[in-house]
Design a protein around this motif. Structure first.
Motif, PDB file in Angstrom:
ATOM      1  N   LYS A  95      35.770  37.515  22.984  1.00 41.60           N
ATOM      2  CA  LYS A  95      34.698  38.199  22.244  1.00 41.60           C
ATOM      3  C   LYS A  95      34.061  37.253  21.231  1.00 41.60           C
ATOM      4  CE  LYS A  95      36.520  42.771  22.940  1.00 41.60           C
ATOM      5  NZ  LYS A  95      36.988  44.006  22.338  1.00 41.60           N
ATOM      6  N   PRO A  96      32.783  37.451  20.939  1.00 41.27           N
ATOM      7  CA  PRO A  96      32.106  36.583  19.983  1.00 41.27           C
ATOM      8  C   PRO A  96      32.766  36.535  18.611  1.00 41.27           C
ATOM      9  CG  PRO A  96      30.507  37.865  21.199  1.00 41.27           C
ATOM     10  CD  PRO A  96      31.866  38.406  21.565  1.00 41.27           C
ATOM     11  N   ASP A  97      33.420  37.624  18.207  1.00 42.12           N
ATOM     12  CA  ASP A  97      34.059  37.652  16.895  1.00 42.12           C
ATOM     13  C   ASP A  97      35.555  37.337  16.960  1.00 42.12           C
ATOM     14  OD1 ASP A  97      34.906  40.011  18.095  1.00 42.12           O
ATOM     15  OD2 ASP A  97      34.241  41.316  16.446  1.00 42.12           O
ATOM     16  N   ASP A  98      36.001  36.777  18.082  1.00 44.25           N
ATOM     17  CA  ASP A  98      37.386  36.347  18.218  1.00 44.25           C
ATOM     18  C   ASP A  98      37.681  35.313  17.125  1.00 44.25           C
ATOM     19  OD1 ASP A  98      39.372  34.162  19.421  1.00 44.25           O
ATOM     20  OD2 ASP A  98      39.737  36.040  20.505  1.00 44.25           O
ATOM     21  N   PRO A  99      38.871  35.354  16.528  1.00 46.05           N
ATOM     22  CA  PRO A  99      39.194  34.400  15.462  1.00 46.05           C
ATOM     23  C   PRO A  99      38.967  32.933  15.841  1.00 46.05           C
ATOM     24  CG  PRO A  99      40.855  36.119  15.542  1.00 46.05           C
ATOM     25  CD  PRO A  99      39.949  36.334  16.729  1.00 46.05           C
ATOM     26  N   ALA A 100      39.213  32.565  17.099  1.00 42.56           N
ATOM     27  CA  ALA A 100      39.011  31.170  17.511  1.00 42.56           C
ATOM     28  C   ALA A 100      37.533  30.786  17.440  1.00 42.56           C
ATOM     29  CB  ALA A 100      39.540  30.953  18.926  1.00 42.56           C
ATOM     30  N   VAL A 101      36.644  31.694  17.820  1.00 43.45           N
ATOM     31  CA  VAL A 101      35.199  31.435  17.761  1.00 43.45           C
ATOM     32  C   VAL A 101      34.750  31.367  16.302  1.00 43.45           C
ATOM     33  CG1 VAL A 101      32.905  32.276  18.413  1.00 43.45           C
ATOM     34  CG2 VAL A 101      34.821  32.575  20.000  1.00 43.45           C
ATOM     35  N   VAL A 102      35.167  32.336  15.516  1.00 38.29           N
ATOM     36  CA  VAL A 102      34.772  32.398  14.105  1.00 38.29           C
ATOM     37  C   VAL A 102      35.273  31.156  13.368  1.00 38.29           C
ATOM     38  CG1 VAL A 102      35.055  33.686  11.941  1.00 38.29           C
ATOM     39  CG2 VAL A 102      34.586  34.906  14.105  1.00 38.29           C
ATOM     40  N   ARG A 103      36.472  30.715  13.675  1.00 35.09           N
ATOM     41  CA  ARG A 103      37.044  29.524  13.031  1.00 35.09           C
ATOM     42  C   ARG A 103      36.154  28.294  13.282  1.00 35.09           C
ATOM     43  NH1 ARG A 103      41.903  30.960  13.918  1.00 35.09           N
ATOM     44  NH2 ARG A 103      42.028  30.201  16.043  1.00 35.09           N
ATOM     45  N   VAL A 104      35.676  28.137  14.531  1.00 37.34           N
ATOM     46  CA  VAL A 104      34.797  27.007  14.843  1.00 37.34           C
ATOM     47  C   VAL A 104      33.482  27.135  14.096  1.00 37.34           C
ATOM     48  CG1 VAL A 104      33.464  25.881  16.673  1.00 37.34           C
ATOM     49  CG2 VAL A 104      35.837  26.552  17.105  1.00 37.34           C
ATOM     50  N   ILE A 105      32.909  28.338  14.076  1.00 40.97           N
ATOM     51  CA  ILE A 105      31.634  28.550  13.373  1.00 40.97           C
ATOM     52  C   ILE A 105      31.794  28.258  11.895  1.00 40.97           C
ATOM     53  CG2 ILE A 105      29.928  30.288  12.676  1.00 40.97           C
ATOM     54  CD1 ILE A 105      30.474  31.657  15.445  1.00 40.97           C
ATOM     55  N   GLU A 106      32.757  28.912  11.257  1.00 42.76           N
ATOM     56  CA  GLU A 106      32.940  28.744   9.816  1.00 42.76           C
ATOM     57  C   GLU A 106      33.287  27.299   9.444  1.00 42.76           C
ATOM     58  OE1 GLU A 106      35.768  31.712   8.537  1.00 42.76           O
ATOM     59  OE2 GLU A 106      34.194  33.248   8.442  1.00 42.76           O
ATOM     60  N   GLY A 107      34.069  26.637  10.274  1.00 39.95           N
ATOM     61  CA  GLY A 107      34.459  25.264   9.993  1.00 39.95           C
ATOM     62  C   GLY A 107      33.355  24.251  10.200  1.00 39.95           C
ATOM     63  N   SER A 108      32.264  24.684  10.823  1.00 39.62           N
ATOM     64  CA  SER A 108      31.163  23.767  11.144  1.00 39.62           C
ATOM     65  C   SER A 108      29.903  24.029  10.345  1.00 39.62           C
ATOM     66  CB  SER A 108      30.837  23.877  12.635  1.00 39.62           C
ATOM     67  OG  SER A 108      31.981  23.607  13.410  1.00 39.62           O
ATOM     68  N   LEU A 109      29.882  25.105   9.560  1.00 42.41           N
ATOM     69  CA  LEU A 109      28.693  25.434   8.782  1.00 42.41           C
ATOM     70  C   LEU A 109      28.468  24.399   7.694  1.00 42.41           C
ATOM     71  CD1 LEU A 109      29.157  29.283   8.381  1.00 42.41           C
ATOM     72  CD2 LEU A 109      27.380  28.130   9.721  1.00 42.41           C
ATOM     73  N   PRO A 110      27.208  24.124   7.370  1.00 42.26           N
ATOM     74  CA  PRO A 110      26.933  23.208   6.266  1.00 42.26           C
ATOM     75  C   PRO A 110      27.562  23.745   4.979  1.00 42.26           C
ATOM     76  CG  PRO A 110      24.920  23.769   7.460  1.00 42.26           C
ATOM     77  CD  PRO A 110      26.005  24.656   7.971  1.00 42.26           C
ATOM     78  N   ARG A 111      28.067  22.856   4.171  1.00 42.87           N
ATOM     79  CA  ARG A 111      28.734  23.257   2.920  1.00 42.87           C
ATOM     80  C   ARG A 111      27.727  23.493   1.821  1.00 42.87           C
ATOM     81  NH1 ARG A 111      33.055  25.036   4.901  1.00 42.87           N
ATOM     82  NH2 ARG A 111      34.211  23.574   6.119  1.00 42.87           N
TER      83      ARG A 111
END
Length: 167
Positions: free
Chosen positions: A151-167
């Motif tokens: 699912k799009p909101d799976d923790p593995a997907v969210v982890r990649v998104i959050e870890g890659s967002l500009p700071r």
């Protein structure tokens, strides 16, 4: 994927819903979630989670890019007008949805020919398995592949998104 492949990915043209041309370079600096979508699939409710991700992270340098595909049991039969209407009225989609494409076979869209070279969590690459296969492209050029059942909101997907967002 290597940076060379990611750079090439950014330059591959694709068609917008209104017939224009775009590339991933138009979204430089953003974390992208690229997904082949369909309106008559058992996984169609994933639109809700895709839109929630868009609303949660969209103002922080993230966007979903939807590519309708009718290759899996004819589950996206509509015209672009019908697809866009379905997306907005049923799921309130605000992320860009592009022209309907093929993701597998000799007529696969060039973007998907390149994306299919990315490995999933089990180290497998190759054809798109079904609707709602997801690719997260990070600003550094890394491609993360998630199969349709993830699912799009799976923790593995969210982890990649959050870890890659500009700071």
């Amino acid at each position: 994927m290597t940076d060379t492949t990611a750079a090439t990915l950014r330059d591959i043209p694709f068609t917008t819903a209104d017939g224009g041309t775009a590339t991933l370079a138009d979204f430089d600096g953003k974390v992208l979630l690229i997904v082949n979508v369909a309106s008559k699939c058992g996984l169609t409710p994933q639109y809700e989670q895709l839109e929630q991700l868009q609303r949660t992270y969209g103002d922080r340098g993230f966007t979903v890019l939807g590519f309708p595909c009718n290759q899996f049991m004819g589950q996206e039969p509509g015209s672009m007008e019908q697809i866009l209407d379905f997306c907005s009225t049923t799921y309130g989609v605000t992320f860009p949805v592009f022209e309907k494409i093929k993701v597998n076979g000799k007529n696969a869209a060039p973007l998907y020919k390149a994306l299919k070279k990315a490995k999933d969590a089990e180290g497998k690459r190759g054809p798109i398995m079904w609707n709602f296969e997801k690719f997260v492209l990070t600003p550094d050029g890394t491609v993360h592949r998630f199969r349709p059942q993830t699912k799009p909101d799976d923790p593995a997907v969210v982890r990649v998104i959050e870890g890659s967002l500009p700071r």
